[in-house]
Motif scaffolding. Structure first.
Motif, PDB file in Angstrom:
ATOM      1  N   ARG A 102       0.861  -0.982  -0.146  1.00 46.03           N
ATOM      2  CA  ARG A 102       0.027  -0.052  -0.128  1.00 46.03           C
ATOM      3  C   ARG A 102       0.934   1.149  -0.016  1.00 46.03           C
ATOM      4  O   ARG A 102       0.513   2.076  -0.505  1.00 46.03           O
ATOM      5  CB  ARG A 102      -0.829   0.305   1.052  1.00 46.03           C
ATOM      6  CG  ARG A 102      -1.942  -1.255   1.322  1.00 46.03           C
ATOM      7  CD  ARG A 102      -2.957  -0.897   0.003  1.00 46.03           C
ATOM      8  NE  ARG A 102      -3.546   0.155   0.402  1.00 46.03           N
ATOM      9  CZ  ARG A 102      -4.391   0.872  -0.757  1.00 46.03           C
ATOM     10  NH1 ARG A 102      -3.973   0.123  -1.916  1.00 46.03           N
ATOM     11  NH2 ARG A 102      -4.994   1.922  -0.224  1.00 46.03           N
ATOM     12  N   TYR A 103       2.203   1.227   0.644  1.00 51.26           N
ATOM     13  CA  TYR A 103       2.867   2.166   0.645  1.00 51.26           C
ATOM     14  C   TYR A 103       3.473   2.678  -0.707  1.00 51.26           C
ATOM     15  O   TYR A 103       3.782   3.836  -1.072  1.00 51.26           O
ATOM     16  CB  TYR A 103       4.259   2.210   1.487  1.00 51.26           C
ATOM     17  CG  TYR A 103       3.830   1.750   2.883  1.00 51.26           C
ATOM     18  CD1 TYR A 103       2.855   2.501   3.628  1.00 51.26           C
ATOM     19  CD2 TYR A 103       4.848   0.905   3.682  1.00 51.26           C
ATOM     20  CE1 TYR A 103       2.579   2.240   5.060  1.00 51.26           C
ATOM     21  CE2 TYR A 103       4.400   0.611   4.792  1.00 51.26           C
ATOM     22  CZ  TYR A 103       3.516   1.306   5.692  1.00 51.26           C
ATOM     23  OH  TYR A 103       3.188   1.268   6.900  1.00 51.26           O
ATOM     24  N   ASP A 105       1.183   2.388  -3.253  1.00 50.61           N
ATOM     25  CA  ASP A 105       0.025   2.766  -3.878  1.00 50.61           C
ATOM     26  C   ASP A 105      -0.231   1.563  -4.883  1.00 50.61           C
ATOM     27  O   ASP A 105      -1.244   1.653  -5.847  1.00 50.61           O
ATOM     28  CB  ASP A 105       0.108   3.755  -4.873  1.00 50.61           C
ATOM     29  CG  ASP A 105       0.343   5.025  -4.080  1.00 50.61           C
ATOM     30  OD1 ASP A 105      -0.290   5.155  -2.763  1.00 50.61           O
ATOM     31  OD2 ASP A 105       0.825   6.230  -4.492  1.00 50.61           O
ATOM     32  N   TRP A 108      -5.274  -2.888  -3.423  1.00 53.00           N
ATOM     33  CA  TRP A 108      -5.563  -3.953  -2.060  1.00 53.00           C
ATOM     34  C   TRP A 108      -5.341  -5.286  -2.902  1.00 53.00           C
ATOM     35  O   TRP A 108      -4.761  -6.347  -2.548  1.00 53.00           O
ATOM     36  CB  TRP A 108      -6.724  -3.898  -1.532  1.00 53.00           C
ATOM     37  CG  TRP A 108      -6.637  -2.881  -0.401  1.00 53.00           C
ATOM     38  CD1 TRP A 108      -7.409  -1.613  -0.656  1.00 53.00           C
ATOM     39  CD2 TRP A 108      -6.139  -2.584   0.769  1.00 53.00           C
ATOM     40  NE1 TRP A 108      -7.175  -0.802   0.426  1.00 53.00           N
ATOM     41  CE2 TRP A 108      -6.378  -1.583   1.313  1.00 53.00           C
ATOM     42  CE3 TRP A 108      -5.391  -3.722   1.578  1.00 53.00           C
ATOM     43  CZ2 TRP A 108      -5.931  -0.994   2.719  1.00 53.00           C
ATOM     44  CZ3 TRP A 108      -4.992  -3.253   2.708  1.00 53.00           C
ATOM     45  CH2 TRP A 108      -5.210  -2.087   3.208  1.00 53.00           C
TER      46      TRP A 108
ATOM     47  N   ARG B  17      -1.023  11.872   0.163  1.00 58.55           N
ATOM     48  CA  ARG B  17      -0.908  10.549  -0.085  1.00 58.55           C
ATOM     49  C   ARG B  17      -0.234   9.486   0.665  1.00 58.55           C
ATOM     50  O   ARG B  17      -0.623   8.703   1.210  1.00 58.55           O
ATOM     51  CB  ARG B  17      -0.856  10.263  -1.669  1.00 58.55           C
ATOM     52  CG  ARG B  17      -1.340   8.866  -2.102  1.00 58.55           C
ATOM     53  CD  ARG B  17      -0.587   8.450  -3.440  1.00 58.55           C
ATOM     54  NE  ARG B  17      -1.427   9.057  -4.566  1.00 58.55           N
ATOM     55  CZ  ARG B  17      -2.072   8.388  -5.193  1.00 58.55           C
ATOM     56  NH1 ARG B  17      -2.259   7.290  -5.246  1.00 58.55           N
ATOM     57  NH2 ARG B  17      -2.710   9.087  -6.272  1.00 58.55           N
ATOM     58  N   ARG B  21      -1.336   6.777   3.680  1.00 55.16           N
ATOM     59  CA  ARG B  21      -1.010   5.653   3.600  1.00 55.16           C
ATOM     60  C   ARG B  21      -0.680   5.179   5.105  1.00 55.16           C
ATOM     61  O   ARG B  21      -1.073   3.965   5.396  1.00 55.16           O
ATOM     62  CB  ARG B  21       0.164   5.226   2.766  1.00 55.16           C
ATOM     63  CG  ARG B  21      -0.335   5.371   1.259  1.00 55.16           C
ATOM     64  CD  ARG B  21      -0.822   4.107   0.576  1.00 55.16           C
ATOM     65  NE  ARG B  21      -1.579   4.241  -0.589  1.00 55.16           N
ATOM     66  CZ  ARG B  21      -2.791   4.480  -0.910  1.00 55.16           C
ATOM     67  NH1 ARG B  21      -3.750   4.515  -0.146  1.00 55.16           N
ATOM     68  NH2 ARG B  21      -3.193   4.603  -2.208  1.00 55.16           N
ATOM     69  N   PHE B  22      -0.065   6.010   5.732  1.00 57.99           N
ATOM     70  CA  PHE B  22       0.462   5.525   7.051  1.00 57.99           C
ATOM     71  C   PHE B  22      -0.547   5.768   7.984  1.00 57.99           C
ATOM     72  O   PHE B  22      -0.709   4.900   8.959  1.00 57.99           O
ATOM     73  CB  PHE B  22       1.576   6.524   7.448  1.00 57.99           C
ATOM     74  CG  PHE B  22       2.596   6.010   8.782  1.00 57.99           C
ATOM     75  CD1 PHE B  22       3.310   4.746   8.453  1.00 57.99           C
ATOM     76  CD2 PHE B  22       2.190   6.507  10.148  1.00 57.99           C
ATOM     77  CE1 PHE B  22       3.735   4.277   9.748  1.00 57.99           C
ATOM     78  CE2 PHE B  22       2.877   5.916  11.153  1.00 57.99           C
ATOM     79  CZ  PHE B  22       3.521   4.781  10.951  1.00 57.99           C
ATOM     80  N   GLN B  24      -3.697   5.196   7.068  1.00 60.66           N
ATOM     81  CA  GLN B  24      -4.252   3.902   6.764  1.00 60.66           C
ATOM     82  C   GLN B  24      -3.616   2.528   7.401  1.00 60.66           C
ATOM     83  O   GLN B  24      -4.330   1.534   7.839  1.00 60.66           O
ATOM     84  CB  GLN B  24      -4.142   3.393   5.274  1.00 60.66           C
ATOM     85  CG  GLN B  24      -5.545   2.924   4.444  1.00 60.66           C
ATOM     86  CD  GLN B  24      -5.521   2.906   3.196  1.00 60.66           C
ATOM     87  OE1 GLN B  24      -4.209   3.329   2.702  1.00 60.66           O
ATOM     88  NE2 GLN B  24      -6.436   2.991   2.469  1.00 60.66           N
TER      89      GLN B  24
END
Lengths: 312, 265
Positions: A102-103, A105, A108, B17, B21-22, B24
Motif C-alpha cells: 500500500r505504501y 500505492d 489491495w 497521499r 497511507r501511514f 491507513q
C-alpha cells in the motif's frame, strides 16, 4: 546508463568522514558488493543509495535520478533490505507484505495477490497468518527479502542480507538472490562473508575507513592481491621471534614467496607454487606445529588489503 | 549539485497521499482491536461519572446553576480528545519509532519521514474523535447533554486531537528515552487535567493561576465542549476556537522538522 553512479560521494559527521569521497558505478543487471570491516562506511553508502541519508557532498545518481532531488521517485523503484529487521510487529507475516504494498500505492487486490506469490517464493506460505515475532531469524530475513520485492524493484539494495543465518538458511537466500539476478534485477549488497561475496557478486568494492581500497571481480581481486596459493606455517615456539628461524624459512622460500605476513605464531606466505615452497621449508628442519597449503580465497585478498586489526 | 533543502521548510515536502497511507496502516491495525477498544473507552467515562457525579455530586447542589454531574460530564468529555491523541503520539509512536523500527522500514518506500509524522498526527486526531464520540454517547445516556449543538463536538475533537497530537509528537521527537514520558504526563497532562475547568470553575482560583490555566490548551476545549453540549455558545467562545487553531497551525511543522532531524542524520 549506470544503475548507480557515485562521484566524489562524501558523508561527514563532524570531523569524521564516514564516506570519504568515493566514486563507483553499478551496471544494469549486475550484482555489486561492498566488503569492508565494521565502520568502513558500507551501510552509510547504502543508506545514501536508498535515499534515507542525504550526502554531505558529491554526486549520487540512482536509476538516472539525483538522490537529493527525487528520493520518492527513486524509492518507488527500489527494494531495500535494511541491516536490522524492520518488520511490522503489529501485523501478521502476510499483512506485512500487503500493507507494505500500500505504501507503493499498489491496489489491495493486487497487493494480496503479490503477497501470496512472494510468500511462496521465500517458502513462508504456511506461516502467512503468524505474527512476525514467532518467526525464526532466518524466516524474518526471508520475509525482509520478500518485502523488498513487493514493488517489483529494478534495483535491490541488501545490507548484510544473511548475517546471523544458519548455513541452510544462507544457502536458500543465495539461491533466491541468484534466481532474482537471472530475471534481470540489479543488486547491491554488503556482507562480512567472503564466500557470500564470491558466490553472488560480479564485482566487489573493498572499503576501509570511508574509502574504496580496490574494486574488481572476485577472481581478479584474489589474483591481484593474494597470489594463487597460500602456505600457512604455525611455529611450535609460540611466536616467530626465535633467533634466525624466520630468516631461515624466508631464505629457503626465496623468490617463491611473493609476500609474507607474520601474526603471532602464524606465518603466511603467498606464492604461485605452494608444493615446491612447502618442500623447501620442510628441508630446513625448523620445528613447526602445522604447515598447510591451500588455494587463496577472497578472504586472503581482503585481509591483505584491510589488515587484521580489530575494528570495533 | 542540488541545493540543500533548509530544514525548517522540510515539512512542506510531505505528500498527502503518503501521510494517508501511514494513517491507513494505523487504522488497519486498530480495526482488529476496535471492539475491545470501544468497550474500554465506554467504561472509563462511566467510572468517572459515577465517582464524580454521584460520589462528589452528592455533597454539592449545583455549580454555576448546573447539577454537578452535568457540569463535570460536559467538561470531562474534552479529556477524551486529549488522551486519545496523547497516548497515540507519545507511547505508541515512540515504541514504533524506537523499538519496533517501524519508521525505518516505511521511509525506504516512497514515503518520507514527514509523511509518517503527519500520518501519525492525523491518526492521533482520529483516535480522539473515536474516543470522544463514545464518551459523548455515554454522557448523553447520563442525561447531561442538552443541545443538538453537541453534534459539533466530534468535529471539534478532530481539531483538538490534531493539536494534542502535534504537541505530543513534538515531545516524542526530542524525547531521549521512553522513561521521560512520565514527565510529560506529570508536568503537562495531569496539571492540565486538573486545572482546565473540568471539576471546578476557574473563576475561584487566584489570579495568576487563572492566567496560567488560560494558556493550557485543554481549558479551551473544555469551554467549547461544555458550551456545545449545553447549547450556551456565546461570542467569546470564538476566542477558544481561535486559540486552538493558532496553536495547531503554529506548531504543526515542529514534530516533522524535529523527527526528521532525529531520524535523518
Amino acid at each position: 546508463m549506470s544503475t548507480v553512479q557515485a562521484r566524489a560521494l562524501l558523508k561527514r559527521y563532524g570531523d569524521l568522514a564516514a564516506v570519504d569521497g568515493i566514486s563507483f558505478q553499478v551496471r544494469p543487471g549486475e550484482c555489486f558488493g561492498f566488503l569492508g570491516p565494521n565502520g568502513a562506511g558500507k551501510t552509510t553508502t547504502m543508506k545514501m543509495i536508498y535515499c534515507v541519508l542525504p550526502p554531505t557532498s558529491g554526486d549520487l545518481q540512482v536509476l538516472g535520478m539525483d538522490v537529493r532531488a527525487h528520493p520518492r521517485a527513486i524509492k518507488a523503484r527500489l527494494g531495500v533490505v535494511t541491516q536490522d529487521n524492520t518488520l511490522d510487529t503489529a501485523l501478521t507475516v502476510r499483512e506485512n507484505l500487503v500493507i507494505f504494498a500500500r505504501y507503493f500505492d499498489i491496489p489491495w487486490g493486487l497487493a494480496r495477490q503479490r503477497a501470496d506469490e512472494l510468500l511462496e517464493f521465500v517458502s513462508l506460505t504456511d506461516r502467512a497468518r503468524d505474527k512476525v515475532e514467532y518467526l525464526s531469524g532466518g524466516m524474518k530475513r526471508r520475509l525482509m527479502v520478500a518485502r523488498a520485492l513487493v514493488p517489483q524493484p529494478e534495483l535491490l539494495v541488501l545490507d548484510e542480507p544473511t548475517t546471523g543465518l544458519d548455513p541452510q538458511a544462507r544457502q536458500l537466500a543465495w539461491e533466491k538472490l541468484r534466481q532474482l539476478k537471472r530475471t534481470g534485477v540489479t543488486q547491491i549488497l554488503t556482507t562480512h562473508y567472503m564466500e557470500e561475496a564470491a558466490a553472488l557478486c560480479d564485482r566487489i568494492a573493498i572499503m576501509d575507513q570511508g574509502r574504496i581500497v580496490t574494486e574488481g571481480s572476485p577472481a581478479d581481486l584474489v589474483a591481484a592481491h593474494a597470489g594463487r596459493e597460500v602456505v600457512e606455517l604455525r611455529t611450535a615456539g609460540g611466536n616467530w621471534q626465535g633467533p634466525g628461524i624466520l630468516e631461515r624459512i624466508l631464505g629457503a622460500a626465496g623468490s617463491l614467496a611473493e609476500t609474507h605476513e607474520v601474526h603471532n605464531d602464524l606465518l603466511v606466505l603467498h606464492t604461485q607454487d605452494g608444493e615446491v615452497l612447502l618442500r623447501r621449508v620442510r628441508e630446513q628442519g625448523v620445528e613447526l606445529e602445522s604447515a598447510t597449503l591451500r588455494r587463496t580465497t577472497l578472504e586472503d585478498a581482503f585481509l591483505k588489503l584491510t589488515g587484521r586489526r580489530l575494528r570495533d | 549539485m542540488a541545493p540543500r533543502i533548509p530544514r525548517l521548510s522540510s515539512f512542506l515536502f510531505f505528500s498527502p497521499r503518503g501521510a494517508f497511507r501511514f494513517w491507513q496502516r494505523n487504522a488497519y491495525i486498530f480495526r482488529r482491536i476496535f471492539p475491545e477498544s470501544v468497550a474500554v473507552n465506554f467504561m472509563e467515562p462511566v467510572i468517572y461519572l459515577l465517582a464524580m457525579g454521584f460520589g462528589i455530586g452528592a455533597y454539592l447542589s449545583t455549580i454555576g446553576g448546573l447539577p454537578y454531574l452535568t457540569f463535570v460530564a460536559t467538561g470531562l468529555v474534552a479529556t477524551a480528545a486529549m488522551f486519545g491523541a496523547t497516548f497515540e503520539c507519545t507511547y505508541n509512536a515512540y515504541v514504533q519509532m524506537y523499538y519496533e523500527k517501524a519508521y525505518d522500514a516505511v521511509i525506504t518506500t516512497p514515503l518520507g519521514v514527514e509523511d509518517v509524522v503527519i500520518g501519525e498526527v492525523w491518526w492521533g486526531a482520529t483516535r480522539s474523535v473515536l474516543y470522544g464520540t463514545v464518551f459523548l454517547a455515554v454522557i448523553t445516556l447520563f442525561g447531561t447533554v442538552r443541545s443538538p449543538l453537541a453534534l459539533l463536538i466530534p468535529p471539534l475533537f478532530l481539531l483538538s486531537g490534531l493539536m494534542f497530537s502535534v504537541i505530543a509528537m513534538t515531545f516524542t521527537a526530542v524525547n531521549p528515552s521512553i522513561d521521560y514520558f512520565t514527565f510529560y504526563f506529570a508536568l503537562f497532562v495531569t496539571p492540565m487535567f486538573m486545572f482546565s475547568g473540568i471539576f471546578f470553575p476557574l473563576d475561584a482560583l487566584p489570579g495568576w493561576v487563572k492566567i496560567a490555566a488560560w494558556f493550557t490548551p485543554l481549558s479551551h476545549v473544555v469551554n467549547l465542549s461544555r458550551a456545545l453540549a449545553l447549547g450556551t455558545v456565546e461570542a467569546h467562545h470564538a476566542t477558544d476556537l481561535a486559540w486552538i487553531l493558532t496553536v495547531t497551525v503554529a506548531m504543526f511543522p515542529l514534530p516533522v522538522v524535529l523527527m526528521r532531524r532525529r531520524l535523518v542524520k
